[in-house]
Design an enzyme around this catalytic site. Sequence first.
Site, PDB file in Angstrom:
ATOM      1  CG  HIS A 192      -2.195   0.727   1.037  1.00 23.32           C
ATOM      2  ND1 HIS A 192      -2.548   1.803   1.816  1.00 23.32           N
ATOM      3  CD2 HIS A 192      -3.207   0.585   0.147  1.00 23.32           C
ATOM      4  CE1 HIS A 192      -3.717   2.273   1.444  1.00 23.32           C
ATOM      5  NE2 HIS A 192      -4.139   1.561   0.424  1.00 23.32           N
TER       6      HIS A 192
ATOM      7  CG  HIS B 267      -7.265   7.764  -1.832  1.00 28.70           C
ATOM      8  ND1 HIS B 267      -5.925   7.480  -2.004  1.00 28.70           N
ATOM      9  CD2 HIS B 267      -7.889   6.559  -1.782  1.00 28.70           C
ATOM     10  CE1 HIS B 267      -5.747   6.175  -2.081  1.00 28.70           C
ATOM     11  NE2 HIS B 267      -6.916   5.592  -1.936  1.00 28.70           N
TER      12      HIS B 267
END
Length: 598
Positions: free
Chosen positions: A252, A483
Site C-alpha cells: 500500500h 483519499h
Amino acid sequence: MSQESEHGKWTVSSSDDSGDEQPEPEKPSTSLLQEAGQEKARVPQYPCSEARKAALKRKSSPLKLSNGDFPRDDAPAQKHKTSPQALGWCLSSSDEEDVSQSRTREEDGTASVRQEGYCAPKEDRRLALSHKSADPPDALPDAWDLLNGGNPFRFFLTKVKGIKTKYNSGALHIKDILSPLFGTLVSSVQFNYCIDVEWLVKQYPKEFRDKPLLIVHGEKRESKAELHEQAHSFKHVSLCQAKLDIAFGTHHTKMMLLHYEEGLRVVIHTSNLIDDDWYQKTQGMWISPLYPRLPPGSVESAGESHTNFKSDLISYLMAYNSPTLKEWVDILKQHDLSETRVYLLGSTPGRYQGNAKEKWGHLRLRKLLKEHATQVPDENSWPVIGQFSSIGSMGADQSKWLCSEFRGSLATLGNGTKALTNPDIPIHLIYPTVDNVRQSLEGYPAGGSLPYSIQTAQKQLWLHSFFHKWSAEISGRSHAMPHIKTYMRVSPDFQKIAWFLVTSANLSKAAWGTFEKNGTQLMIRSYELGVLFLPSEFGLDTGYFHVKENMFSDEPASSFPVPYDLPPEKYESKDRPWIWNIPYTKAPDTHGNMWVPK
C-alpha cells in the site's frame, strides 16, 4: 442477515460474510468491458479493488430513475457548476494523448475541463503547464517557488479539477512533480498499490519517457500477469514484486524516488497511479528538497539528517529483500539527505519481537513520539484525530485495539506521558458520510475509493459513534472526497497541533500492526509509508504548531496547513458512513445517478 442501529440498517446474505481485515478488499483481476453501444475508449486495465471496479462500472453505465422523477423527499444533490474562468486548470500540449481518450462526463460544471480546446485564461495557467519548454515565462516561477519558497513543511495537496482557482493555489499534479523544472531525470522508481502503467508513463514529460522506470507492486497470480502484460509494451519499464507472505496484506506504500543528474528527490504521497486519483480527490504528499550528491570518498554515515531519515529509508528499502532495490539503496547512500526535517514512519509485513517491535507500525510512532515529541500542559485533554479512506476490522468492541494499543501509541507525548493507561483521551475519526459522497464532484463513484464494506461495518457498529463528517471548506475541497490519510494530536480548542502525520496507512490492524502473544509480538500484514511532522524539527520549542486558519494566507511559518476543517463535526443521527457494496437509490448524486454496485 440484517443489522440495525442508529447508524443505519443493512441487509446482506450469509454467503457474503467475511472475516478478513484487509484495509481494502482483495484485488481481483479487472478488465472492465465496455457496455454495448458505448463509444469506444481506452478502458483502464489496472488490477484494483472490487470497490474501484464497481465505480468504473457505474461511470461507464450510470443508473438513473427510469421515469426521470426524483422522490419528493430527496431532491438531487446540487451540481457543482463553476465558470470556466474559475476552474484554473487547462490541458497543455503534452496532454494530447489524454485528450482524445478523455472520459465521458455528465454535462455539469466539471465537464468543460475535459473538453479538447478549452483553456482557462492565461493568468490562471499554473502548474499543469510548468513542464513545457514553450510555457509562458510567468508560469514557470510558480512551481519552482512552491518547492523552494515559503512552505517549510513541504506538504502539498493534489490539484482538483472543477474547483475555484484559488483552492488549487499551492497544489500539484503528478505531471508537475515529474517536471524537468525540478531536475533532469536519470531514472525513477514508483512504489504503489494500484497502477495503470500506460497512464503512468504518459505523466512523464516526453523527454523522460524512455528513462529507466522501476515499479514496485504487490500483485500476485492473475493480477501480476496483467501488470506484466501492461508493462511489456514499455521497454524502459521493469517490475519488482513486494513479498506479501501474510494473508490479506497489501503493498500500500506510495512513494517516488527520482534520480536526477543534479541529485535525488523523495516523494511520499497518498495517490494511486491511476487517473481517477489525480482528478477530483483530496490527496496529500510530502516532497523532499533536492538532495545533492555527496563528495567522492564520503563515509557511509555522511548526509544523515537530525531525524535519521536517510538510515530509516535505507532500512525500509532493505526490508523488501530485493536485489533491484539494493541498487537504489546504493544511490541513496551517495546523496546528502541532511536537510530533511520529517521522520519516516513505515510498516512492513512480518511478526516482530524485542527491539524489532518498535521499528514499524504504530509502535514505531509510539517510539518517535516518546523520544522526540514535547509534553504539553493538560495533555490528557488533547484529542487524537484519525482521518482515512478505508477501515478494517477493529474487533468486537473498542477495547480490542482502537482504544487500547492504537490509542496508546497515538496519544504518546514525550517520556512522561500516561497515555497508555489513560482511557479518557478523546478519539475523533473522520470518514465521509453517504451524503458527503453523494454531493461530491464525482457523485457516488467517488465511493469506489472508500472501500468500507458491509461485511466489516455490520460487525463493529460501536465504531460509528466515533465518526465525524468530512468537511474541508478551509481548503475548498469539501466536495473532493478524501483519499488522503492523516493523523494528529490537537488541543481541546483545536488551535494547536502536537504532531501531524500524512501516510498511506488507513484505519486497520493490517496497516498499523496488532499485538500477539500477550503483547510480546507485533504482527503487520501490509507495506505502508508516511512522514511525521514534529514542532521541534521546525524550530518551535512550544511543543506545538498553530493550526493555519486560512490555507491560502501568509500566516507565520509555525502555522500548519491542516487540509480539513477543525473542529470536526460529529455524525448526526441521520448520517451514515459510506459503505461501498450496498445500493443507494433513495436520492440521486450530483450527476443525477443512483448507486447499485453490482
